[in-house]
Design an enzyme around this catalytic site. Structure first.
Site, mmCIF file in Angstrom:
data_model
loop_
_atom_site.group_PDB
_atom_site.id
_atom_site.type_symbol
_atom_site.label_atom_id
_atom_site.label_comp_id
_atom_site.label_asym_id
_atom_site.label_seq_id
_atom_site.Cartn_x
_atom_site.Cartn_y
_atom_site.Cartn_z
ATOM 1 N N ARG A 164 0.864 -1.177 0.000
ATOM 2 C CA ARG A 164 0.000 0.000 0.000
ATOM 3 C C ARG A 164 0.902 1.228 0.000
ATOM 4 N NH1 ARG A 164 -2.025 -3.620 3.795
ATOM 5 N NH2 ARG A 164 -4.151 -4.355 3.380
ATOM 6 N N LYS A 181 -2.568 -2.975 7.781
ATOM 7 C CA LYS A 181 -3.736 -2.596 8.571
ATOM 8 C C LYS A 181 -3.705 -3.303 9.922
ATOM 9 C CE LYS A 181 -6.777 -1.482 4.720
ATOM 10 N NZ LYS A 181 -8.034 -1.791 4.009
ATOM 11 N N HIS A 202 -4.919 3.066 -5.171
ATOM 12 C CA HIS A 202 -4.674 1.615 -5.165
ATOM 13 C C HIS A 202 -4.346 1.042 -6.544
ATOM 14 C CE1 HIS A 202 -4.956 0.472 -1.110
ATOM 15 N NE2 HIS A 202 -5.738 -0.561 -1.215
ATOM 16 N N ARG A 227 -1.175 -1.075 -6.728
ATOM 17 C CA ARG A 227 -1.344 -2.322 -5.962
ATOM 18 C C ARG A 227 -2.234 -3.301 -6.728
ATOM 19 N NH1 ARG A 227 -1.216 -4.306 -0.479
ATOM 20 N NH2 ARG A 227 -3.222 -5.025 0.315
ATOM 21 N N HIS A 252 -3.562 -9.635 2.951
ATOM 22 C CA HIS A 252 -4.998 -9.801 3.167
ATOM 23 C C HIS A 252 -5.251 -10.857 4.235
ATOM 24 C CE1 HIS A 252 -6.114 -8.237 -1.128
ATOM 25 N NE2 HIS A 252 -5.906 -7.257 -0.266
ATOM 26 N N TYR A 293 -9.020 -10.417 -7.771
ATOM 27 C CA TYR A 293 -8.013 -10.270 -8.821
ATOM 28 C C TYR A 293 -8.070 -11.392 -9.847
ATOM 29 C CZ TYR A 293 -6.403 -6.571 -5.795
ATOM 30 O OH TYR A 293 -6.346 -5.426 -5.037
#
Length: 198
Positions: free
Chosen positions: A61, A85, A156, A159, A182, A191
């Protein structure tokens, strides 16, 4: 009390669920964006090349990229440590090409960016401070114009492009999930659809 045999919700329209897939750059557009940094003949061009090579090689990120400290990069093992995160730490492998440009930046360009108040920060602005997210995106939008990338970049896009190109190249989705940090593979599965659509 009487009950109606009709369902009062029969004529209520269902809310639309957005099926918009993330925008991605083609491999050629991503390469053109990176190459546009060579038009900046200064330490800043070297810095920008290192940033784009790193973000494309790792899928970080933007906030993770800009919060990197020098001690987070293991040049010999070609690994970096970042905090995603929830301040979750992960170790991410870095492609040798990105390592090369990172080393060039650290050795040749970073010392020229002025006295640093942030001795640990990897990417500095012209005041020797840690580069901000806003500063990064102003640079990227400028390189998008220079390279004539025909897409409106979002925070984003790079990414998304990394993840899509990895899956197109045959990388297992669990590997891409780990690279992106993730918590659930279902987040990464979008994706697959992007790659198929693309």
């Amino acid at each position: 009390m009487e009950y109606s045999p009709r369902n009062p919700s029969d004529h209520i329209a269902r809310p639309r669920v957005s099926s918009t897939l993330p925008k991605v750059l083609s491999v050629e557009s991503m390469e053109a964006l990176i190459e546009a940094t060579t038009q900046t003949k200064s330490p800043y061009g070297t810095r920008d090349r290192a940033m784009l090579e790193t973000i494309y090689a790792t899928g970080l990120r933007v906030s993770e990229l800009l919060s990197l400290n020098i001690g987070d990069i293991d040049f010999e093992s070609q690994l970096l440590r970042c905090y995603g995160k929830g301040n979750r730490e992960r170790i991410v492998p870095v492609h040798s090409q990105a390592i090369h440009y990172l080393q060039d930046y650290m050795r040749l360009a970073r010392p020229q960016l002025g006295p640093s108040d942030y001795q640990t920060a990897v990417f500095l602005n012209r005041f020797g401070k840690r580069l901000s997210r806003q500063g990064f995106w102003l640079l990227i939008k400028d390189y998008a114009k220079k390279s004539r990338v025909g897409i409106d970049l979002s925070p984003h896009t790079l990414r998304h492009s990394f993840a899509t190109h990895m899956i197109e190249g045959g990388a297992p989705i669990s590997y891409v999930q780990a690279m992106l940090g993730h918590a659930s593979v279902s987040t990464t599965e979008v994706y697959n659809h992007v790659a198929n659509e693309y």
